[in-house]
Scaffold this motif. Structure first.
Motif, PDB file in Angstrom:
ATOM      1  N   ILE A  63       0.796  -1.064   0.113  1.00  0.00           N
ATOM      2  CA  ILE A  63      -0.096  -0.021   0.047  1.00  0.00           C
ATOM      3  C   ILE A  63       0.832   1.295   0.062  1.00  0.00           C
ATOM      4  O   ILE A  63       0.520   2.168  -0.778  1.00  0.00           O
ATOM      5  CB  ILE A  63      -0.881  -0.140   1.182  1.00  0.00           C
ATOM      6  N   CYS A  64       1.952   1.144   0.893  1.00  0.00           N
ATOM      7  CA  CYS A  64       2.624   2.605   1.072  1.00  0.00           C
ATOM      8  C   CYS A  64       3.834   1.953   1.747  1.00  0.00           C
ATOM      9  O   CYS A  64       4.105   0.932   2.433  1.00  0.00           O
ATOM     10  CB  CYS A  64       2.039   3.537   1.628  1.00  0.00           C
TER      11      CYS A  64
ATOM     12  N   LYS B 151      -5.121   2.330  15.326  1.00  0.00           N
ATOM     13  CA  LYS B 151      -4.597   3.316  14.387  1.00  0.00           C
ATOM     14  C   LYS B 151      -3.303   3.777  14.676  1.00  0.00           C
ATOM     15  O   LYS B 151      -2.885   4.880  14.217  1.00  0.00           O
ATOM     16  CB  LYS B 151      -5.573   4.584  13.979  1.00  0.00           C
ATOM     17  N   PHE B 152      -2.707   3.438  15.755  1.00  0.00           N
ATOM     18  CA  PHE B 152      -1.233   3.842  16.373  1.00  0.00           C
ATOM     19  C   PHE B 152      -0.314   2.566  15.893  1.00  0.00           C
ATOM     20  O   PHE B 152      -0.714   1.677  16.177  1.00  0.00           O
ATOM     21  CB  PHE B 152      -1.434   3.951  17.943  1.00  0.00           C
TER      22      PHE B 152
ATOM     23  N   ASN C  26      -6.919   4.387   5.974  1.00  0.00           N
ATOM     24  CA  ASN C  26      -6.538   3.240   5.887  1.00  0.00           C
ATOM     25  C   ASN C  26      -4.780   2.963   5.323  1.00  0.00           C
ATOM     26  O   ASN C  26      -4.476   2.251   4.564  1.00  0.00           O
ATOM     27  CB  ASN C  26      -7.315   2.464   4.503  1.00  0.00           C
ATOM     28  N   PHE C  27      -4.280   3.525   6.620  1.00  0.00           N
ATOM     29  CA  PHE C  27      -2.806   3.649   6.652  1.00  0.00           C
ATOM     30  C   PHE C  27      -2.209   3.993   5.482  1.00  0.00           C
ATOM     31  O   PHE C  27      -0.806   3.924   5.173  1.00  0.00           O
ATOM     32  CB  PHE C  27      -2.416   1.928   6.739  1.00  0.00           C
ATOM     33  N   SER C  28      -2.645   5.040   4.744  1.00  0.00           N
ATOM     34  CA  SER C  28      -2.144   5.645   3.627  1.00  0.00           C
ATOM     35  C   SER C  28      -1.280   6.882   3.885  1.00  0.00           C
ATOM     36  O   SER C  28      -0.528   7.262   3.163  1.00  0.00           O
ATOM     37  CB  SER C  28      -3.067   5.926   2.669  1.00  0.00           C
ATOM     38  N   SER C  29      -1.362   7.315   5.031  1.00  0.00           N
ATOM     39  CA  SER C  29      -0.782   8.713   5.871  1.00  0.00           C
ATOM     40  C   SER C  29      -0.532   8.270   7.239  1.00  0.00           C
ATOM     41  O   SER C  29      -1.035   7.563   7.926  1.00  0.00           O
ATOM     42  CB  SER C  29      -1.663   9.805   5.637  1.00  0.00           C
ATOM     43  N   ILE C  30       0.609   8.727   7.517  1.00  0.00           N
ATOM     44  CA  ILE C  30       1.056   8.577   9.055  1.00  0.00           C
ATOM     45  C   ILE C  30       1.904   9.813   9.574  1.00  0.00           C
ATOM     46  O   ILE C  30       2.274  10.752   8.884  1.00  0.00           O
ATOM     47  CB  ILE C  30       2.162   7.385   8.994  1.00  0.00           C
TER      48      ILE C  30
ATOM     49  N   GLY D 156      12.409   1.742   5.897  1.00  0.00           N
ATOM     50  CA  GLY D 156      11.273   2.120   6.905  1.00  0.00           C
ATOM     51  C   GLY D 156      10.146   1.181   7.194  1.00  0.00           C
ATOM     52  O   GLY D 156      10.436  -0.173   7.118  1.00  0.00           O
ATOM     53  N   LEU D 157       9.143   1.801   7.327  1.00  0.00           N
ATOM     54  CA  LEU D 157       8.066   0.853   7.670  1.00  0.00           C
ATOM     55  C   LEU D 157       7.048   0.561   6.092  1.00  0.00           C
ATOM     56  O   LEU D 157       6.781   1.466   5.314  1.00  0.00           O
ATOM     57  CB  LEU D 157       7.044   1.744   8.519  1.00  0.00           C
ATOM     58  N   GLU D 158       6.932  -0.706   5.951  1.00  0.00           N
ATOM     59  CA  GLU D 158       6.366  -1.032   4.712  1.00  0.00           C
ATOM     60  C   GLU D 158       4.831  -1.488   5.163  1.00  0.00           C
ATOM     61  O   GLU D 158       4.877  -2.417   5.948  1.00  0.00           O
ATOM     62  CB  GLU D 158       7.288  -1.703   4.000  1.00  0.00           C
ATOM     63  N   ILE D 159       3.833  -1.238   4.466  1.00  0.00           N
ATOM     64  CA  ILE D 159       2.615  -1.838   4.859  1.00  0.00           C
ATOM     65  C   ILE D 159       1.820  -2.352   3.661  1.00  0.00           C
ATOM     66  O   ILE D 159       1.869  -1.857   2.319  1.00  0.00           O
ATOM     67  CB  ILE D 159       1.647  -0.706   5.190  1.00  0.00           C
TER      68      ILE D 159
END
Length: 787
Positions: free
Chosen positions: A84-85, A417-418, A443-447, A702-705
């Motif tokens: 997703i991102c 959502k954390f 939906n986890f597209s921004s952080i 980094g973080l991959e979703i």
């Protein structure tokens, strides 16, 4: 007796039996088709499975090992991971630094080029970058050009006249791995991985011309540590001596002399003197030594003085500016060399305070650029990033500016959502970490970053229980953080009790018990009913035997499965009964391999990760005698991994091998079904699963979703069985109609009706039987080959 009546009754009985057998076979086919269309589809659809069970907890997360090098695709069509991102929290470890006016150019280890505007030195701003390929070193030359070494071989020339948009203008392909650059006028020198120095003419940077190659690969001297140019002489420093080469004619370099008495790690010039750093050994301890040599006559050297520095040797580098020698690595040392016969240490720094973040920066400086006129030192710190020191009050250093390049993300935990993340800073000597709290949207597209906490050392593991985070910190113990306000995490207590080398943390939240393992204490069990004051329940070391070292472990009801490591016997696991936490009891213990890395539990199954095998599946329904059921392996050696078990799927983050999914629906036939790996980068450290989403902690990216998806096999596992149901239903309906017609025509012509019924049976029963066998064969193959 009426013969026709007898014949008709016999036909009726025979036909009833055949009709019953046919109907039975049709119903059986219907049930089998329904099984394949519902049970098969539901159990093997990851989306539906994930939606029907509650989220996995941290207690089920355990590190492990992985084996395959496939390229970001899957081996099972209906288990598809779609990225997703990704959110890159780290630029990487800074290795080289060059300064031109107000611009700072920093090269990352195996990464890219970052360009900073330091016109406001207290707040360096990242304005440009170049990451077309992986870079392993570099050098700055001219007004607008940077030379970059390409990871794996070669070098490139980058035009940075527009620092916001650097552009590659040419590439040199005729060199091996480039270790060091040097530029003098129109000459460009590169040192490759085979002790060869290549000399180029770069008067036209668009078309560099190779002039000569100075080869020391076959010489008796060891690896080249450093080289530099002064006038027409090229100085090459080995650990075993110094070579001087005449390059007045760069196309025909001539070796002038070898000085075996001048040995070292790094060197720089001061007028006619050469300063080197070397190794001084006192018994079993090695120290760094600064040496000053008179090179007025290159053929005859004279040692002027030596100074032993109170610091261990790693790879100390030296730069000389005016009357000061700056020596750095894990420490930053300033030596006054105005009197060359008696150098004196006037400054020694191993750490710098960072008041704005209330923490200490442990220095691990890889390269410096010293602007003596502006009294500013720019440092590429391997662990912290860009450091800008002000030494107006010479030799005192004041940290004026700081750009945090970030560390490798190593752990991730998600709740609602954390997103909670910990990283590891790159420093080899004083590793540190940061714990961060993010909030996700859409939906986890921004952080969005909410808060950060810097512990007193490197985070080895963390676990969340209600509003508290428990951090396992190297050399510090357990730091307990209150995150009720995620924007301001607060330290509430540190439990040490000589717990220096902790491993994983697991919490039994129902009973408020925390389990951890310590290298020299074994299993440590704490009561955390009051998080501000944890109480020790017991410290347990199996058989009090130093051959048994506890590390990773997992919790399963009243069982604790712990990885053990012996000095001579390899690794394995122990199964402990912890129904009474104050008195753990060993049920089974044994060594199974030299390469066990991680453990996880699912129902009565123990999933063991290893360096070579992705996973091994053990039946622990009888904890006194665990049984190996199956293993999954591709014979690739990887470490640094984490295991998460979600229903019948095992998710494995396996270092450079990426993210893998193993299906254990049939434990005796566990199979690798999906792999996801970035093409030429990525280092998977941790994985977490929440609902349909998979969160991967990637060291470099980094973080991959990812989102679990299923679509490619739906035609096979859904439409074909549904089609089978429709066909079977039609046949049953037709058979019912045939039966009614038989009853109506039986009286008129029983013989003809019987023949018609036989024909019907031949036309439908045997093809259906063959279709049943074919269908069974198809799904057997799918289960065996795909799953």
């Amino acid at each position: 007796m009426n013969v026709n009546f007898i014949h008709r009754n016999s036909l009726t009985l025979s036909m009833k039996r055949e009709r019953s057998a046919l109907i039975f076979s049709e119903i059986l086919l219907l049930l089998i088709s329904f099984y394949f269309s519902s049970n098969f589809y539901l159990q093997n659809n990851p989306i539906m499975v994930a939606a029907s069970h509650e989220d996995i907890t941290k207690d089920q997360l355990y590190a492990d090992d992985f084996p395959t090098s496939y390229n970001s695709q899957n081996l099972m069509s209906n288990k598809q991971l779609t990225k997703i991102c990704d959110f890159d929290f780290s630029y990487g470890a800074m290795e080289k630094i060059f300064v031109k006016e107000n611009y700072v150019y920093s090269i990352l280890e195996n990464g890219g080029l970052l360009i900073f505007d330091t016109s406001i030195s207290s707040k360096p701003t990242l304005i440009g970058s170049f990451n077309e390929f992986q870079i392993n070193t570099g050098g700055f030359v001219g007004d607008n050009l940077i030379y970059l070494g390409i990871f794996g071989g070669g070098s490139a020339i980058i035009n940075v006249s527009d620092p916001y948009n650097p552009v590659k203008i040419s590439t040199l392909k005729d060199v091996n791995i480039v270790n060091k650059f040097y530029v003098s006028n129109d000459l460009f020198f590169t040192l490759d991985g085979f002790n060869r120095i290549l000399v180029y003419n770069i008067s036209n940077p668009l078309r560099p011309v190779l002039l000569s190659l100075i080869d020391y690969y076959t010489q008796d001297f060891t690896r080249v540590n450093d080289f530099s140019v002064k006038g027409d002489l090229l100085y090459i420093l080995f650990i075993t001596g110094l070579v001087i080469v005449d390059i007045s004619d760069p196309e025909n370099p001539i070796e002038l002399v070898k000085h075996e008495s001048v040995k070292g790690l790094s060197f720089d010039f001061k007028d006619d003197y050469v300063l080197t750093t070397s190794v001084f050994r006192n018994n079993s301890i090695s120290f760094c030594q600064l040496n000053i040599h008179d090179f007025t006559d290159p053929f005859t050297i004279k040692n002027i003085s030596s100074l032993i520095l109170n610091t261990t040797v790693y790879n100390k580098k030296v730069q000389v500016i005016n009357n000061s020698a700056f020596i750095y690595d894990a420490e930053f040392i300033i030596v006054n060399v105005s009197e060359i016969s008696s150098p004196e240490v006037i400054g020694f720094y191993s750490q710098i305070s960072l008041p704005s973040q209330n923490r200490i920066l442990y220095l691990d400086i890889n390269e410096c650029f010293i602007d003596y006129e502006k009294e500013i030192i720019y440092c590429a710190d391997f662990g912290n990033g860009l450091l800008i020191f002000d030494f107006i009050n010479y030799p005192s250093l004041f940290l004026k500016g700081f750009f945090d390049s970030g560390g490798k993300i190593t752990d991730v935990f998600v709740k609602d959502k954390f997103v909670y993340i910990s990283d590891v800073r790159e420093s080899y000597y004083n590793p540190t970490s940061k714990f961060s709290i993010y909030k996700t949207e859409h939906n986890f597209s921004s952080i969005t970053l909410l808060g950060e906490y810097y512990p007193n050392g490197r985070i080895l593991d963390f676990i969340i229980n209600e509003q508290y985070v428990y951090l396992s910190v190297l050399n510090s113990g357990i730091e307990i953080i209150n995150i009720s306000n995620p924007m301001e995490p607060q330290l509430v207590n540190t439990y040490n009790n000589s717990l220096k080398y902790l491993n994983e943390l697991v919490i039994d939240s129902q009973n408020n018990i925390l389990y951890t393992t310590v290298y020299d204490k074994g299993l440590v069990i704490l009561n955390i009913s009051n998080p501000k004051e944890p109480q020790l329940i017991t410290e347990y070391m199996q058989m009090n035997d130093w051959n048994y070292k506890y590390s990773e472990f997992c919790l399963a009801d009243e069982l604790l499965i712990v990885k053990i490591a012996g000095n001579d016997y390899g690794t394995g696991f122990s199964i402990l009964n912890i129904s009474n936490p104050s008195q753990p009891a060993v049920l089974w213990s044994g060594y199974i391999s030299r390469y066990v890395t991680s453990l996880s539990v699912f129902d009565d199954l123990l999933i063991v990760g290893k360096h070579y095998n992705i996973v091994e599946i053990y039946d622990i329904s009888d904890p006194i005698s665990p049984e190996l059921l199956s293993s999954v392996s591709n014979n690739w050696f990887f470490s640094e991994n984490e295991i998460v078990t979600k229903e019948s799927s095992v998710f494995v983050a396996r270092g450079e091998n990426g993210l893998l999914i193993v299906d254990i629906e049939h434990p005796k036939m566990a199979r690798l079904v999906t792999t996801m790996k970035d093409h030429y980068s990525g280092e998977s450290f941790d994985v977490f699963v929440q609902g349909d989403y998979v969160f991967l902690a990637d060291g470099w990216d980094g973080l991959e979703i990812f989102k679990l998806d299923s679509y490619k096999l739906r035609f096979v596992v859904f439409f074909v069985p549904i089609g089978g149901i429709i066909i079977v239903s039609f046949i049953i309906f037709t058979n019912i109609r045939k039966t009614k017609k038989y009853k109506l025509t039986m009286k008129k012509n029983p013989t003809r009706c019987y023949k018609n019924f036989n024909t019907f049976s031949m036309l439908f029963f045997f093809p259906l039987f063959l279709f049943l066998l074919f269908l069974k064969r198809c799904f057997s193959c799918l289960r065996r080959v795909v799953f």
